[in-house]
Each structure stands twice: as structure tokens, then as C-alpha cells.
Design a protein around this motif. Structure first.
Motif, PDB file in Angstrom:
ATOM      1  N   ILE A  53      -3.611 -10.006   1.454  1.00  0.00           N
ATOM      2  CA  ILE A  53      -2.366  -9.584   2.091  1.00  0.00           C
ATOM      3  C   ILE A  53      -2.704  -9.219   3.533  1.00  0.00           C
ATOM      4  N   ILE A  54      -1.968  -9.816   4.457  1.00  0.00           N
ATOM      5  CA  ILE A  54      -2.210  -9.591   5.877  1.00  0.00           C
ATOM      6  C   ILE A  54      -0.965  -8.968   6.494  1.00  0.00           C
ATOM      7  N   GLY A  55      -1.167  -7.918   7.273  1.00  0.00           N
ATOM      8  CA  GLY A  55      -0.041  -7.270   7.921  1.00  0.00           C
ATOM      9  C   GLY A  55      -0.438  -5.925   8.488  1.00  0.00           C
ATOM     10  N   PRO A  56       0.549  -5.141   8.890  1.00  0.00           N
ATOM     11  CA  PRO A  56       0.250  -3.801   9.403  1.00  0.00           C
ATOM     12  C   PRO A  56      -0.207  -2.896   8.256  1.00  0.00           C
ATOM     13  N   GLN A  87      -7.539  -8.305  -1.381  1.00  0.00           N
ATOM     14  CA  GLN A  87      -8.088  -8.021  -0.063  1.00  0.00           C
ATOM     15  C   GLN A  87      -6.944  -7.712   0.903  1.00  0.00           C
ATOM     16  N   LEU A  88      -7.147  -6.694   1.718  1.00  0.00           N
ATOM     17  CA  LEU A  88      -6.148  -6.288   2.699  1.00  0.00           C
ATOM     18  C   LEU A  88      -6.717  -6.488   4.102  1.00  0.00           C
ATOM     19  N   LEU A  89      -6.060  -7.308   4.891  1.00  0.00           N
ATOM     20  CA  LEU A  89      -6.488  -7.565   6.260  1.00  0.00           C
ATOM     21  C   LEU A  89      -5.396  -7.122   7.225  1.00  0.00           C
ATOM     22  N   PHE A 105      -4.694  -4.421  15.027  1.00  0.00           N
ATOM     23  CA  PHE A 105      -5.636  -3.561  14.336  1.00  0.00           C
ATOM     24  C   PHE A 105      -6.969  -4.256  14.108  1.00  0.00           C
ATOM     25  N   ASP A 106      -6.950  -5.566  13.925  1.00  0.00           N
ATOM     26  CA  ASP A 106      -8.172  -6.308  13.640  1.00  0.00           C
ATOM     27  C   ASP A 106      -7.929  -7.777  13.960  1.00  0.00           C
ATOM     28  N   ILE A 117       0.733  -3.177   4.084  1.00  0.00           N
ATOM     29  CA  ILE A 117      -0.076  -4.010   3.187  1.00  0.00           C
ATOM     30  C   ILE A 117      -0.672  -3.234   2.022  1.00  0.00           C
ATOM     31  N   TYR A 118      -0.942  -1.954   2.196  1.00  0.00           N
ATOM     32  CA  TYR A 118      -1.453  -1.168   1.067  1.00  0.00           C
ATOM     33  C   TYR A 118      -0.372  -1.005  -0.001  1.00  0.00           C
ATOM     34  N   ILE A 119       0.845  -0.730   0.430  1.00  0.00           N
ATOM     35  CA  ILE A 119       1.964  -0.615  -0.516  1.00  0.00           C
ATOM     36  C   ILE A 119       2.184  -1.948  -1.225  1.00  0.00           C
ATOM     37  N   ASP A 120       2.195  -3.033  -0.447  1.00  0.00           N
ATOM     38  CA  ASP A 120       2.334  -4.368  -1.041  1.00  0.00           C
ATOM     39  C   ASP A 120       1.181  -4.662  -1.993  1.00  0.00           C
ATOM     40  N   GLY A 121      -0.012  -4.191  -1.658  1.00  0.00           N
ATOM     41  CA  GLY A 121      -1.174  -4.388  -2.512  1.00  0.00           C
ATOM     42  C   GLY A 121      -1.045  -3.685  -3.849  1.00  0.00           C
TER      43      GLY A 121
END
Length: 159
Positions: A140-143, A115-117, A122-123, A147-151
Motif C-alpha cells: 500500500i502506497i500513500g501518505p 508492506q507500507l510505502l 515522505f520517501d 496507509i496504516y489504516i488501509d493496511g
């Protein structure tokens, strides 16, 4: 002989096949450019998707990227790709509060899910306010641009 070659090819492809990841951008992320402009950034969904494709290509990962506002489409994406995908990256946005039918689809599909938050304006979601947190391998929480790359990296480490 042809038979030995076919056996070799099947074994070779099963060992060296590309990892496959579904990426689903949740509701309103088509407006990422407008949302990011409010915090003085210039990130659009197209720029994000380009960065994701570039990163996936550098790791020899096959990705499919989707964005929808519609719950039934999200469920169809999950169900139709459940046998294709090795991993699922999901930015649920508002769905994280109440969309139990998507939760059920993820559970039934049995795909490794992260899950990406979003953070940084942004939210306002965190891991404790998402109904998906308990079924995901991680959150994963972040900008968004990070977070997509980290995901993608995290999904590859699960296999």
C-alpha cells in the motif's frame, strides 16, 4: 458440568478470538514529526499510533506497535510474535532496498504481511524498488496517516 463448560469456552474463544496484528515502523520513523513538517503537515509517530489504536479498537483487533532502527530488533520482533500474530504491517523505509535478513525472517515466520510505502514527499520508494514486494500479500502506497489504516483493513480482509 465443568468439563462441558471448558470445551464450550475453548470453542467459543477459538471462533470469536480477536485478530492480532503486529505493526513495525522502520528506521527514522521516530522522526515522523520532523519529516512531516517539511511538507507542511503535523503528523507525529505518537499521533499516528493513537489513530491506529483507535481504529483497531473500533474493529476489535489487538495490535502491538513497534519502532526500531536496529535490524536485530526488527528480526526479534518478527520471530517473537510469529505465533501470536495473524498479520504483519511493515513500513520498511530504507530497509526496503537492502535488508535481506529481515526478508528472511518474514519468510520464515510465515505471517501474512502487507508492506507500507510512503508517498507525498515522505520517501522515494515504490513497489519495484523494495526487496519485500514479492513476499508481501500486497503493498500500500500513500501518505502515512492513511496507509496504516488501509493496511489494518486489508489484513482483516485476508483472514
Amino acid at each position: 458440568s465443568k468439563c462441558k463448560f471448558k470445551v464450550f469456552l475453548v470453542l467459543f474463544l477459538s471462533v470469536f478470538r480477536l485478530m492480532k496484528i503486529i505493526i513495525l515502523h522502520g528506521p527514522n520513523l521516530n522522526l515522523l514529526g520532523s519529516i512531516s513538517a517539511q511538507s507542511k503537515q503535523r503528523l507525529t509517530l505518537d499521533k499516528l499510533n493513537t489513530a491506529l489504536r483507535r481504529h483497531a479498537r473500533s474493529l476489535d483487533i489487538n495490535i502491538k506497535i513497534y519502532q526500531t532502527h536496529k535490524v536485530f530488533q526488527a528480526i526479534n520482533i518478527i520471530q517473537r510474535n510469529r505465533n501470536w500474530a495473524d498479520g504483519f504491517l511493515f513500513a520498511p523505509m530504507a530497509w526496503a532496498r537492502y535488508e535481506y535478513s529481515i526478508l528472511d525472517a518474514i519468510k520464515a515466520s510465515d505471517i501474512s504481511t502487507i508492506q507500507l510505502l510512503f508517498s507525498n514527499g515522505f520517501d522515494d520508494l515504490d513497489e519495484t524498488s523494495s526487496i519485500f514486494s514479492d513476499i508481501c500479500h500486497s503493498t500500500i502506497i500513500g501518505p502515512p496517516d492513511q496507509i496504516y489504516i488501509d493496511g489494518i483493513d486489508a489484513i482483516t480482509n485476508l483472514s
